[in-house]
Design a protein around this motif. Structure first.
Motif, PDB file in Angstrom:
ATOM      1  N   LEU A  11       8.276 -12.999 -79.488  1.00  0.00           N
ATOM      2  CA  LEU A  11       7.953 -14.162 -80.298  1.00  0.00           C
ATOM      3  C   LEU A  11       9.024 -15.241 -80.218  1.00  0.00           C
ATOM      4  O   LEU A  11       8.838 -16.337 -80.735  1.00  0.00           O
ATOM      5  CB  LEU A  11       7.734 -13.743 -81.749  1.00  0.00           C
ATOM      6  CG  LEU A  11       6.481 -12.911 -81.988  1.00  0.00           C
ATOM      7  CD1 LEU A  11       6.336 -12.583 -83.457  1.00  0.00           C
ATOM      8  CD2 LEU A  11       5.244 -13.643 -81.498  1.00  0.00           C
ATOM      9  N   GLU A  12      10.155 -14.931 -79.583  1.00  0.00           N
ATOM     10  CA  GLU A  12      11.149 -15.969 -79.356  1.00  0.00           C
ATOM     11  C   GLU A  12      10.685 -16.932 -78.270  1.00  0.00           C
ATOM     12  O   GLU A  12      11.216 -18.031 -78.134  1.00  0.00           O
ATOM     13  CB  GLU A  12      12.482 -15.331 -78.974  1.00  0.00           C
ATOM     14  CG  GLU A  12      13.084 -14.497 -80.102  1.00  0.00           C
ATOM     15  CD  GLU A  12      14.362 -13.785 -79.681  1.00  0.00           C
ATOM     16  OE1 GLU A  12      14.832 -14.041 -78.553  1.00  0.00           O
ATOM     17  OE2 GLU A  12      14.875 -12.968 -80.481  1.00  0.00           O
TER      18      GLU A  12
ATOM     19  N   ILE B 164       4.533 -17.541 -75.503  1.00  0.00           N
ATOM     20  CA  ILE B 164       3.885 -16.282 -75.850  1.00  0.00           C
ATOM     21  C   ILE B 164       3.408 -16.315 -77.298  1.00  0.00           C
ATOM     22  O   ILE B 164       2.300 -15.864 -77.611  1.00  0.00           O
ATOM     23  CB  ILE B 164       4.826 -15.093 -75.607  1.00  0.00           C
ATOM     24  CG1 ILE B 164       5.090 -14.922 -74.115  1.00  0.00           C
ATOM     25  CG2 ILE B 164       4.242 -13.806 -76.183  1.00  0.00           C
ATOM     26  CD1 ILE B 164       6.001 -13.771 -73.765  1.00  0.00           C
ATOM     27  N   LYS B 165       4.214 -16.865 -78.163  1.00  0.00           N
ATOM     28  CA  LYS B 165       3.818 -16.975 -79.570  1.00  0.00           C
ATOM     29  C   LYS B 165       2.533 -17.785 -79.703  1.00  0.00           C
ATOM     30  O   LYS B 165       1.618 -17.422 -80.460  1.00  0.00           O
ATOM     31  CB  LYS B 165       4.945 -17.622 -80.373  1.00  0.00           C
ATOM     32  CG  LYS B 165       4.713 -17.653 -81.872  1.00  0.00           C
ATOM     33  CD  LYS B 165       5.925 -18.205 -82.589  1.00  0.00           C
ATOM     34  CE  LYS B 165       5.735 -18.216 -84.093  1.00  0.00           C
ATOM     35  NZ  LYS B 165       6.928 -18.743 -84.788  1.00  0.00           N
ATOM     36  N   ALA B 166       2.446 -18.881 -78.946  1.00  0.00           N
ATOM     37  CA  ALA B 166       1.236 -19.714 -78.979  1.00  0.00           C
ATOM     38  C   ALA B 166       0.042 -18.953 -78.402  1.00  0.00           C
ATOM     39  O   ALA B 166      -1.084 -19.073 -78.895  1.00  0.00           O
ATOM     40  CB  ALA B 166       1.470 -21.006 -78.209  1.00  0.00           C
ATOM     41  N   SER B 167       0.293 -18.147 -77.361  1.00  0.00           N
ATOM     42  CA  SER B 167      -0.789 -17.381 -76.751  1.00  0.00           C
ATOM     43  C   SER B 167      -1.328 -16.333 -77.714  1.00  0.00           C
ATOM     44  O   SER B 167      -2.547 -16.122 -77.814  1.00  0.00           O
ATOM     45  CB  SER B 167      -0.302 -16.698 -75.463  1.00  0.00           C
ATOM     46  OG  SER B 167      -0.054 -17.634 -74.443  1.00  0.00           O
ATOM     47  N   PHE B 168      -0.439 -15.649 -78.451  1.00  0.00           N
ATOM     48  CA  PHE B 168      -0.887 -14.657 -79.424  1.00  0.00           C
ATOM     49  C   PHE B 168      -1.849 -15.289 -80.427  1.00  0.00           C
ATOM     50  O   PHE B 168      -2.863 -14.693 -80.796  1.00  0.00           O
ATOM     51  CB  PHE B 168       0.301 -14.057 -80.164  1.00  0.00           C
ATOM     52  CG  PHE B 168       1.081 -13.051 -79.368  1.00  0.00           C
ATOM     53  CD1 PHE B 168       0.605 -12.568 -78.174  1.00  0.00           C
ATOM     54  CD2 PHE B 168       2.310 -12.601 -79.826  1.00  0.00           C
ATOM     55  CE1 PHE B 168       1.317 -11.652 -77.435  1.00  0.00           C
ATOM     56  CE2 PHE B 168       3.041 -11.677 -79.097  1.00  0.00           C
ATOM     57  CZ  PHE B 168       2.539 -11.202 -77.903  1.00  0.00           C
TER      58      PHE B 168
ATOM     59  N   TYR C 142       5.148  -7.934 -86.926  1.00  0.00           N
ATOM     60  CA  TYR C 142       5.480  -8.730 -85.763  1.00  0.00           C
ATOM     61  C   TYR C 142       4.964  -8.092 -84.510  1.00  0.00           C
ATOM     62  O   TYR C 142       4.565  -6.955 -84.477  1.00  0.00           O
ATOM     63  CB  TYR C 142       7.006  -8.868 -85.604  1.00  0.00           C
ATOM     64  CG  TYR C 142       7.676  -9.711 -86.641  1.00  0.00           C
ATOM     65  CD1 TYR C 142       7.335 -11.041 -86.798  1.00  0.00           C
ATOM     66  CD2 TYR C 142       8.667  -9.166 -87.451  1.00  0.00           C
ATOM     67  CE1 TYR C 142       7.972 -11.807 -87.746  1.00  0.00           C
ATOM     68  CE2 TYR C 142       9.301  -9.931 -88.403  1.00  0.00           C
ATOM     69  CZ  TYR C 142       8.947 -11.253 -88.545  1.00  0.00           C
ATOM     70  OH  TYR C 142       9.563 -12.006 -89.470  1.00  0.00           O
ATOM     71  N   PHE C 143       5.094  -8.827 -83.412  1.00  0.00           N
ATOM     72  CA  PHE C 143       4.871  -8.278 -82.082  1.00  0.00           C
ATOM     73  C   PHE C 143       6.156  -8.420 -81.274  1.00  0.00           C
ATOM     74  O   PHE C 143       6.743  -9.480 -81.227  1.00  0.00           O
ATOM     75  CB  PHE C 143       3.772  -9.048 -81.361  1.00  0.00           C
ATOM     76  CG  PHE C 143       2.400  -8.732 -81.839  1.00  0.00           C
ATOM     77  CD1 PHE C 143       1.633  -7.799 -81.186  1.00  0.00           C
ATOM     78  CD2 PHE C 143       1.867  -9.358 -82.937  1.00  0.00           C
ATOM     79  CE1 PHE C 143       0.360  -7.515 -81.599  1.00  0.00           C
ATOM     80  CE2 PHE C 143       0.603  -9.078 -83.360  1.00  0.00           C
ATOM     81  CZ  PHE C 143      -0.147  -8.154 -82.685  1.00  0.00           C
ATOM     82  N   VAL C 144       6.609  -7.388 -80.648  1.00  0.00           N
ATOM     83  CA  VAL C 144       7.526  -7.361 -79.519  1.00  0.00           C
ATOM     84  C   VAL C 144       8.967  -7.822 -79.705  1.00  0.00           C
ATOM     85  O   VAL C 144       9.295  -8.537 -80.604  1.00  0.00           O
ATOM     86  CB  VAL C 144       6.926  -8.144 -78.345  1.00  0.00           C
ATOM     87  CG1 VAL C 144       7.673  -7.815 -77.080  1.00  0.00           C
ATOM     88  CG2 VAL C 144       5.491  -7.749 -78.175  1.00  0.00           C
ATOM     89  N   GLU C 145       9.893  -7.432 -78.751  1.00  0.00           N
ATOM     90  CA  GLU C 145      11.278  -7.803 -78.892  1.00  0.00           C
ATOM     91  C   GLU C 145      12.007  -7.843 -77.568  1.00  0.00           C
ATOM     92  O   GLU C 145      12.674  -6.924 -77.202  1.00  0.00           O
ATOM     93  CB  GLU C 145      11.983  -6.825 -79.838  1.00  0.00           C
ATOM     94  CG  GLU C 145      11.980  -5.429 -79.347  1.00  0.00           C
ATOM     95  CD  GLU C 145      12.782  -4.519 -80.204  1.00  0.00           C
ATOM     96  OE1 GLU C 145      13.887  -4.155 -79.814  1.00  0.00           O
ATOM     97  OE2 GLU C 145      12.307  -4.152 -81.258  1.00  0.00           O
ATOM     98  N   PHE C 146      11.876  -8.883 -76.767  1.00  0.00           N
ATOM     99  CA  PHE C 146      12.694  -8.962 -75.578  1.00  0.00           C
ATOM    100  C   PHE C 146      12.514 -10.215 -74.757  1.00  0.00           C
ATOM    101  O   PHE C 146      11.735 -11.081 -75.075  1.00  0.00           O
ATOM    102  CB  PHE C 146      12.490  -7.740 -74.672  1.00  0.00           C
ATOM    103  CG  PHE C 146      11.262  -7.785 -73.915  1.00  0.00           C
ATOM    104  CD1 PHE C 146      11.280  -7.781 -72.543  1.00  0.00           C
ATOM    105  CD2 PHE C 146      10.066  -7.863 -74.563  1.00  0.00           C
ATOM    106  CE1 PHE C 146      10.132  -7.824 -71.840  1.00  0.00           C
ATOM    107  CE2 PHE C 146       8.922  -7.915 -73.856  1.00  0.00           C
ATOM    108  CZ  PHE C 146       8.960  -7.895 -72.495  1.00  0.00           C
ATOM    109  N   GLU C 147      13.293 -10.317 -73.718  1.00  0.00           N
ATOM    110  CA  GLU C 147      13.350 -11.509 -72.905  1.00  0.00           C
ATOM    111  C   GLU C 147      12.099 -11.636 -72.070  1.00  0.00           C
ATOM    112  O   GLU C 147      11.633 -10.704 -71.475  1.00  0.00           O
ATOM    113  CB  GLU C 147      14.565 -11.451 -71.976  1.00  0.00           C
ATOM    114  CG  GLU C 147      15.845 -11.263 -72.757  1.00  0.00           C
ATOM    115  CD  GLU C 147      16.960 -10.798 -71.866  1.00  0.00           C
ATOM    116  OE1 GLU C 147      16.758 -10.777 -70.639  1.00  0.00           O
ATOM    117  OE2 GLU C 147      18.016 -10.480 -72.389  1.00  0.00           O
TER     118      GLU C 147
END
Length: 302
Positions: A62-63, A67-71, A6-11
């Motif tokens: 990824l929530e 950002i998920k779409a950008s990745f 995965y990538f990343v974890e925060f607001e």
């Protein structure tokens, strides 16, 4: 067991790191005063090989659907891995032997089983023994997003938020269409020196570079904002922040090393990857005793 990639974890709506760290203060206070161990115990520990246990890692970035779409659009989710582990023996990020730590990490069977990745254009599966590793220590001193103010000041981003375009060029298989990407990868370009060596050694600069350049099938954005939001998210996921008891100032506790090369039974990247644009980082959080591995094999489409 195998960790999720995965990538990343925060607001995402996080304008400044200062706004995030308040909830972490008790932990940071406790971690800032480690008890000294007897010298004999330290010597014994130094002779023992480090070991690692996979831990769940669910990136919060990824929530965010945007950002998920950008990745996916930038192809930073292809032929890549992000995994997290708990290290089992004490390691001092300031005085410890980082080279031995990284070698132990890459040689650990649970790590090798967890960090492999594959894609439509190639795969990477570490197996065997590493006998040498070349690493570079990066700085992680940035505690707010003022670092990026120069993008508009130096003419990389217009006041409208659009990236300043340039004539299309191809650099080692990468299409370069704007001044920011150009300054990331072309040392002889006019605006390369707008970022100092100190800037370029900051981990947050590396995150910017990896997202702006993207993967081999990157569909780049014309505006800065999507990159900015994703950079903030990744930086918060990767780094632990605490307040210094001595100065009262915020500081990044995490230590980061870029793996430049390895020697041994397997290569650092997929066989089809470009060494110029591929990357691998080890990020150590001494507050939680974890290490995060983030890597991508950059595979050109041409």
């Amino acid at each position: 067991s195998r960790t999720a990639t995965y990538f990343v974890e925060f607001e995402v709506d996080m304008p400044r790191i200062e706004e995030i760290v308040e909830d972490e203060q008790p932990q940071a206070e406790e971690a800032s005063e480690p008890e000294a161990e007897p010298s004999d115990a330290s010597a014994d520990t130094a002779l023992q090989q480090q070991s690692f246990v996979p831990v769940p890692f669910a990136p919060k970035a990824l929530e965010s659907q945007s950002i998920k779409a950008s990745f996916s659009k930038w192809n930073v989710d292809g032929h890549s891995t992000m995994s997290r582990f708990q290290y089992q023996r004490p390691f001092d990020v300031v005085t410890g032997d980082a080279q031995a730590f990284v070698m132990d990490f890459l040689n650990d069977p649970q790590v090798q089983a967890s960090i492999a990745y594959s894609g439509s254009m190639g795969s990477w599966a570490p197996a065997g023994k590493i006998t040498g590793v070349d690493i570079q220590k990066l700085k992680s001193t940035i505690t707010n997003m003022e670092f990026f103010d120069k993008l508009q000041e130096e003419g990389f981003v217009r006041h409208t938020g659009h990236l300043v375009k340039c004539m299309d060029e191809w650099i080692d298989g990468m299409q370069v269409s704007d001044e920011l990407r150009k300054a990331m990868v072309m040392e002889d370009c006019e605006k390369y020196e707008d970022f100092s060596d100190e800037d370029r050694n900051e981990f947050i600069f590396h995150i910017m570079k990896r997202l702006v350049c993207g993967g081999g099938m990157c569909q780049f954005d014309d505006e800065w904002e999507p990159y900015f939001e994703a950079i903030k998210a990744l930086y918060k996921d990767f780094t632990a922040v605490q307040r210094s008891k001595a100065t009262g100032q915020l500081q990044v506790a995490s230590a980061v090393w870029q793996i430049m090369d390895i020697q041994g039974d397997f290569p650092l990247f997929s066989s089809r990857a470009s060494d110029t644009h591929s990357f691998a980082y080890v990020i150590v959080d001494p507050l939680k005793g974890t290490v995060t591995f983030w890597a991508q094999s950059w595979i050109p489409i041409l």
